[in-house]
Design a protein around this motif. Structure first.
Motif, PDB file in Angstrom:
ATOM      1  N   THR A 102      64.825 -65.767 -68.002  1.00  0.00           N
ATOM      2  CA  THR A 102      64.768 -64.300 -67.960  1.00  0.00           C
ATOM      3  C   THR A 102      65.697 -63.782 -66.876  1.00  0.00           C
ATOM      4  OG1 THR A 102      62.902 -64.260 -66.417  1.00  0.00           O
ATOM      5  CG2 THR A 102      62.390 -64.257 -68.773  1.00  0.00           C
TER       6      THR A 102
ATOM      7  N   PHE B 105      66.401 -59.356 -70.005  1.00  0.00           N
ATOM      8  CA  PHE B 105      66.843 -60.278 -71.051  1.00  0.00           C
ATOM      9  C   PHE B 105      65.930 -61.507 -71.012  1.00  0.00           C
ATOM     10  CE2 PHE B 105      70.534 -57.855 -69.765  1.00  0.00           C
ATOM     11  CZ  PHE B 105      71.168 -57.536 -70.959  1.00  0.00           C
ATOM     12  N   SER B 106      65.442 -61.946 -72.179  1.00  0.00           N
ATOM     13  CA  SER B 106      64.517 -63.089 -72.238  1.00  0.00           C
ATOM     14  C   SER B 106      64.989 -64.082 -73.291  1.00  0.00           C
ATOM     15  CB  SER B 106      63.097 -62.613 -72.580  1.00  0.00           C
ATOM     16  OG  SER B 106      62.616 -61.709 -71.601  1.00  0.00           O
TER      17      SER B 106
ATOM     18  N   GLU C 281      78.142 -63.944 -73.217  1.00  0.00           N
ATOM     19  CA  GLU C 281      77.165 -63.221 -72.419  1.00  0.00           C
ATOM     20  C   GLU C 281      76.746 -61.933 -73.131  1.00  0.00           C
ATOM     21  OE1 GLU C 281      79.224 -62.623 -68.775  1.00  0.00           O
ATOM     22  OE2 GLU C 281      78.597 -64.549 -67.937  1.00  0.00           O
ATOM     23  N   PRO C 282      75.444 -61.684 -73.229  1.00  0.00           N
ATOM     24  CA  PRO C 282      74.989 -60.458 -73.885  1.00  0.00           C
ATOM     25  C   PRO C 282      75.321 -59.232 -73.031  1.00  0.00           C
ATOM     26  CG  PRO C 282      73.233 -62.108 -73.750  1.00  0.00           C
ATOM     27  CD  PRO C 282      74.330 -62.563 -72.855  1.00  0.00           C
TER      28      PRO C 282
ATOM     29  N   ILE D  93      67.619 -63.547 -78.295  1.00  0.00           N
ATOM     30  CA  ILE D  93      67.493 -63.031 -76.932  1.00  0.00           C
ATOM     31  C   ILE D  93      66.792 -61.678 -77.031  1.00  0.00           C
ATOM     32  CG2 ILE D  93      68.703 -62.357 -74.833  1.00  0.00           C
ATOM     33  CD1 ILE D  93      71.042 -64.091 -75.761  1.00  0.00           C
ATOM     34  N   HIS D  94      65.608 -61.593 -76.474  1.00  0.00           N
ATOM     35  CA  HIS D  94      64.850 -60.338 -76.513  1.00  0.00           C
ATOM     36  C   HIS D  94      65.264 -59.462 -75.326  1.00  0.00           C
ATOM     37  CE1 HIS D  94      62.007 -61.396 -79.763  1.00  0.00           C
ATOM     38  NE2 HIS D  94      62.236 -62.634 -79.343  1.00  0.00           N
ATOM     39  N   VAL D  95      65.510 -58.190 -75.629  1.00  0.00           N
ATOM     40  CA  VAL D  95      65.970 -57.246 -74.618  1.00  0.00           C
ATOM     41  C   VAL D  95      65.004 -56.072 -74.574  1.00  0.00           C
ATOM     42  CG1 VAL D  95      67.910 -55.874 -73.798  1.00  0.00           C
ATOM     43  CG2 VAL D  95      68.332 -57.902 -75.193  1.00  0.00           C
TER      44      VAL D  95
ATOM     45  N   ALA E 238      73.974 -59.802 -69.001  1.00  0.00           N
ATOM     46  CA  ALA E 238      73.229 -61.002 -68.606  1.00  0.00           C
ATOM     47  C   ALA E 238      74.254 -62.083 -68.268  1.00  0.00           C
ATOM     48  CB  ALA E 238      72.303 -61.457 -69.715  1.00  0.00           C
TER      49      ALA E 238
ATOM     50  N   THR F  79      63.324 -51.598 -77.118  1.00  0.00           N
ATOM     51  CA  THR F  79      63.487 -53.044 -77.278  1.00  0.00           C
ATOM     52  C   THR F  79      64.568 -53.332 -78.310  1.00  0.00           C
ATOM     53  OG1 THR F  79      61.747 -53.155 -78.959  1.00  0.00           O
ATOM     54  CG2 THR F  79      61.093 -53.540 -76.665  1.00  0.00           C
TER      55      THR F  79
ATOM     56  N   ILE G 209      73.773 -52.841 -78.702  1.00  0.00           N
ATOM     57  CA  ILE G 209      74.335 -54.157 -78.375  1.00  0.00           C
ATOM     58  C   ILE G 209      75.852 -54.062 -78.430  1.00  0.00           C
ATOM     59  CG2 ILE G 209      74.436 -56.592 -79.023  1.00  0.00           C
ATOM     60  CD1 ILE G 209      71.681 -56.194 -80.326  1.00  0.00           C
TER      61      ILE G 209
END
Length: 213
Positions: A103, A86-87, A66-67, A130-132, A116, A142, A49
């Protein structure tokens, strides 16, 4: 002990069965190293990250961090062409990406990075994740990015922005801040400024006109 035709045939069958069993055992043992070599040849990915972790998003201004992530291989080298998803949460605190969805799918660039873009928080305050997920050539990884939706400093201070508060603190001190914040809450009037020194009044006299000599 005598042996007839039946005993001879039985011995041949026994030897044949033993030979088949040994052949199967050898084949099984030979296949195990090959399977192990195949598993070692498919190492996993890892997601680093780069930005967005711990960000506090401004609900009133609809701004967010923003990620940004980087996908690396087992030797910490960037992986280009990896698919990153990205979720955002479907309910509660969260938001939407530039495509208006929760997403977003991005392909990593030459540096293995994925962004994202256009993240906008919703109106729900609170923490969210935020799941990646990343995938490339059968390898997967993940990660989770933690963020928070919150009211801005302006809302907490009754309509005064954080920048304005900083300027007031630098120029006028804390007492001035207290007076201005109080003036913006509940419709109350601002405190009256302390009187300064009395003004000096100068009265002009009657002009005198003399005739020329």
């Amino acid at each position: 002990m005598s042996s007839g035709p039946g005993g001879f045939r039985g011995g041949r069958a026994l030897r044949a069965g033993i030979s088949i069993g040994l052949a199967c055992l050898i084949a099984t043992q030979a296949a195990r190293p090959a399977a192990g070599a195949q598993a070692e040849g498919a190492p996993g990915l890892q997601i680093v990250i780069l930005d967005g972790e711990g960000a506090i998003n401004n609900i009133r201004q609809r701004t967010a961090r923003e990620p940004i992530v980087q996908v690396q291989d087992e030797n910490h080298r960037p992986v280009a062409g990896a698919v990153v998803v990205f979720s955002l949460p479907e309910r509660g605190a969260g938001g939407a990406f530039a495509n208006g969805s929760t997403t977003m799918t991005v392909t990593t660039d030459a540096q293995g990075r994925a962004v994202a873009t256009g993240l906008r928080p919703n109106s729900v305050q609170g923490n969210f994740q935020i799941h990646v997920s990343a995938s490339n050539q059968g390898r997967t990884a993940t990660a989770v990015i933690n963020q928070t939706n919150s009211l801005s400093a302006a809302a907490a201070a009754g309509g005064i922005s954080a920048k304005t508060l900083a300027i007031i603190l630098a120029v006028g001190g804390g007492a001035a801040v207290g007076g201005i914040v109080a003036a913006t809450r509940g419709g109350r009037s601002a405190p009256t400024a302390a009187p300064g020194p009395p003004a000096t009044t100068i009265t002009a006299g009657t002009p005198t006109v003399s005739a020329p000599r």
